[in-house]
Design an enzyme around this catalytic site. Structure first.
Site, short mmCIF file in Angstrom:
data_model
loop_
_atom_site.label_atom_id
_atom_site.label_comp_id
_atom_site.label_asym_id
_atom_site.label_seq_id
_atom_site.Cartn_x
_atom_site.Cartn_y
_atom_site.Cartn_z
N ARG A 30 1.10 -1.37 0.03
CA ARG A 30 0.00 -0.32 -0.07
C ARG A 30 0.91 1.34 -0.19
O ARG A 30 1.99 1.64 0.51
CB ARG A 30 -0.79 -0.13 1.48
CG ARG A 30 -2.25 -1.00 1.22
CD ARG A 30 -3.18 -1.05 2.25
NE ARG A 30 -3.90 -2.12 2.18
CZ ARG A 30 -5.14 -2.53 1.13
NH1 ARG A 30 -5.20 -1.42 0.78
NH2 ARG A 30 -5.88 -3.65 1.84
N ASP A 31 0.88 2.12 -0.89
CA ASP A 31 1.70 3.41 -1.04
C ASP A 31 1.14 4.07 0.57
O ASP A 31 -0.18 3.89 1.14
CB ASP A 31 0.99 4.48 -1.95
CG ASP A 31 2.00 5.35 -2.25
OD1 ASP A 31 1.69 5.32 -3.55
OD2 ASP A 31 1.45 6.00 -1.55
N ILE A 32 2.24 4.53 1.14
CA ILE A 32 2.33 5.71 2.10
C ILE A 32 1.05 6.61 2.31
O ILE A 32 1.15 6.69 3.04
CB ILE A 32 3.14 6.31 2.47
CG1 ILE A 32 3.48 5.50 4.28
CG2 ILE A 32 4.11 6.98 1.80
CD1 ILE A 32 5.04 6.01 4.54
N ASN A 88 4.09 6.94 -13.70
CA ASN A 88 4.96 7.60 -14.04
C ASN A 88 6.73 7.85 -14.73
O ASN A 88 7.24 6.89 -14.32
CB ASN A 88 5.24 8.30 -12.67
CG ASN A 88 3.35 8.64 -12.39
OD1 ASN A 88 2.76 9.04 -13.04
ND2 ASN A 88 3.51 9.28 -10.94
N VAL A 97 9.95 8.44 -7.21
CA VAL A 97 11.21 6.88 -6.56
C VAL A 97 11.93 6.91 -7.98
O VAL A 97 10.63 6.11 -8.57
CB VAL A 97 10.06 6.30 -5.41
CG1 VAL A 97 11.01 4.81 -5.57
CG2 VAL A 97 9.63 6.91 -4.02
N HIS A 101 7.23 1.60 -10.86
CA HIS A 101 6.66 0.59 -10.18
C HIS A 101 4.95 1.68 -10.44
O HIS A 101 4.81 2.92 -11.20
CB HIS A 101 6.11 2.07 -8.68
CG HIS A 101 6.57 2.55 -8.48
ND1 HIS A 101 7.94 3.27 -8.36
CD2 HIS A 101 5.61 3.84 -8.36
CE1 HIS A 101 7.54 4.46 -8.36
NE2 HIS A 101 6.39 5.11 -8.59
N HIS A 103 1.15 2.22 -10.56
CA HIS A 103 0.11 3.10 -9.36
C HIS A 103 -0.97 1.97 -9.47
O HIS A 103 -0.91 1.48 -10.55
CB HIS A 103 -0.07 4.26 -9.11
CG HIS A 103 1.25 4.60 -8.43
ND1 HIS A 103 1.49 5.88 -7.71
CD2 HIS A 103 1.98 5.68 -9.41
CE1 HIS A 103 2.68 6.78 -7.67
NE2 HIS A 103 3.38 6.17 -8.78
P1 5GP Z 1 5.99 8.48 -7.99
O1 5GP Z 1 6.11 9.75 -7.94
O2 5GP Z 1 7.06 7.69 -7.79
O3 5GP Z 1 5.44 7.87 -8.81
O4 5GP Z 1 5.30 8.09 -6.76
C1 5GP Z 1 6.03 7.13 -5.60
C2 5GP Z 1 5.30 6.99 -4.58
O5 5GP Z 1 5.68 6.36 -3.45
C3 5GP Z 1 4.70 7.92 -3.83
O6 5GP Z 1 2.66 7.67 -4.07
C4 5GP Z 1 4.56 7.92 -2.75
O7 5GP Z 1 3.58 8.36 -1.39
C5 5GP Z 1 5.28 6.49 -2.25
N1 5GP Z 1 5.94 6.16 -1.35
C6 5GP Z 1 7.29 6.42 -0.96
N2 5GP Z 1 8.19 5.94 -0.44
C7 5GP Z 1 7.13 5.65 0.61
C8 5GP Z 1 7.10 4.35 2.06
O8 5GP Z 1 8.35 4.69 2.52
N3 5GP Z 1 6.41 3.60 2.02
C9 5GP Z 1 5.43 3.28 1.05
N4 5GP Z 1 4.76 2.35 1.36
N5 5GP Z 1 4.99 4.32 -0.26
C10 5GP Z 1 6.50 5.35 -0.30
#
Ligand code: 5GP
Length: 123
Positions: A30-32, A88, A97, A101, A103
């Site tokens: 799950r996303d944080i 993304n 990140v 990944h 979403h």
């Molecule tokens: P991006 O912006 O790279 O597409 O998505 C990165 C996602 O990783 C974001 O939605 C963010 O909330 C999630 N995220 C970042 N750090 C962590 C973490 O330590 N744990 C979890 N579960 N999600 C994370």
């Protein structure tokens, strides 16, 4: 250069995550900072920084991430109503990140398009 990110630590169980799926090749948790009632990140265990790094060797692994999404959709009963799966890439894509990944967002109707249009209307 190391391409370790926070997701490597989650894969290695060095930091906690709410894991909803795991196999030899992928992990979903799950996303944080959830943007939908159900928001999970589906990641390959092999670190691939961005979509730009997908190649002939790892492309099947990327397909596997979609397979995991389909399994989760069935398990959590989102298959029929639908859901959004998005990856993304870099700055304009909103990537923060650098370990690819998917979403997976579900549990409410999604909007489209997924951006705020700040361009001036062309007459
Ligand atoms: P991006 O912006 O790279 O597409 O998505 C990165 C996602 O990783 C974001 O939605 C963010 O909330 C999630 N995220 C970042 N750090 C962590 C973490 O330590 N744990 C979890 N579960 N999600 C994370």
């Amino acid at each position: 250069m190391s391409n370790e990110t926070i997701f490597t630590k989650i894969i290695n169980k060095e930091i906690p995550a709410d894991i909803v799926y795991e196999d030899d090749h992928a992990l979903a948790f799950r996303d944080i900072n959830p943007q939908a009632p159900f928001h999970v990140l589906i990641i390959p265990k092999q670190a691939i920084a961005t979509i730009n790094d997908i190649n002939l060797e790892n492309r099947e692994l990327v397909g596997h991430l979609y397979y995991v999404a389909a399994q989760l959709a069935k398990e959590y009963q989102f298959a029929e109503n639908g859901y959004r799966v998005v990856m993304n890439c870099n700055n304009d894509g909103g990537q923060t990140v650098f370990h690819i990944h998917l979403h997976m967002l579900a549990g409410k109707a999604m909007g489209w398009p997924p951006y705020t249009n700040t361009l001036k209307q062309q007459d």
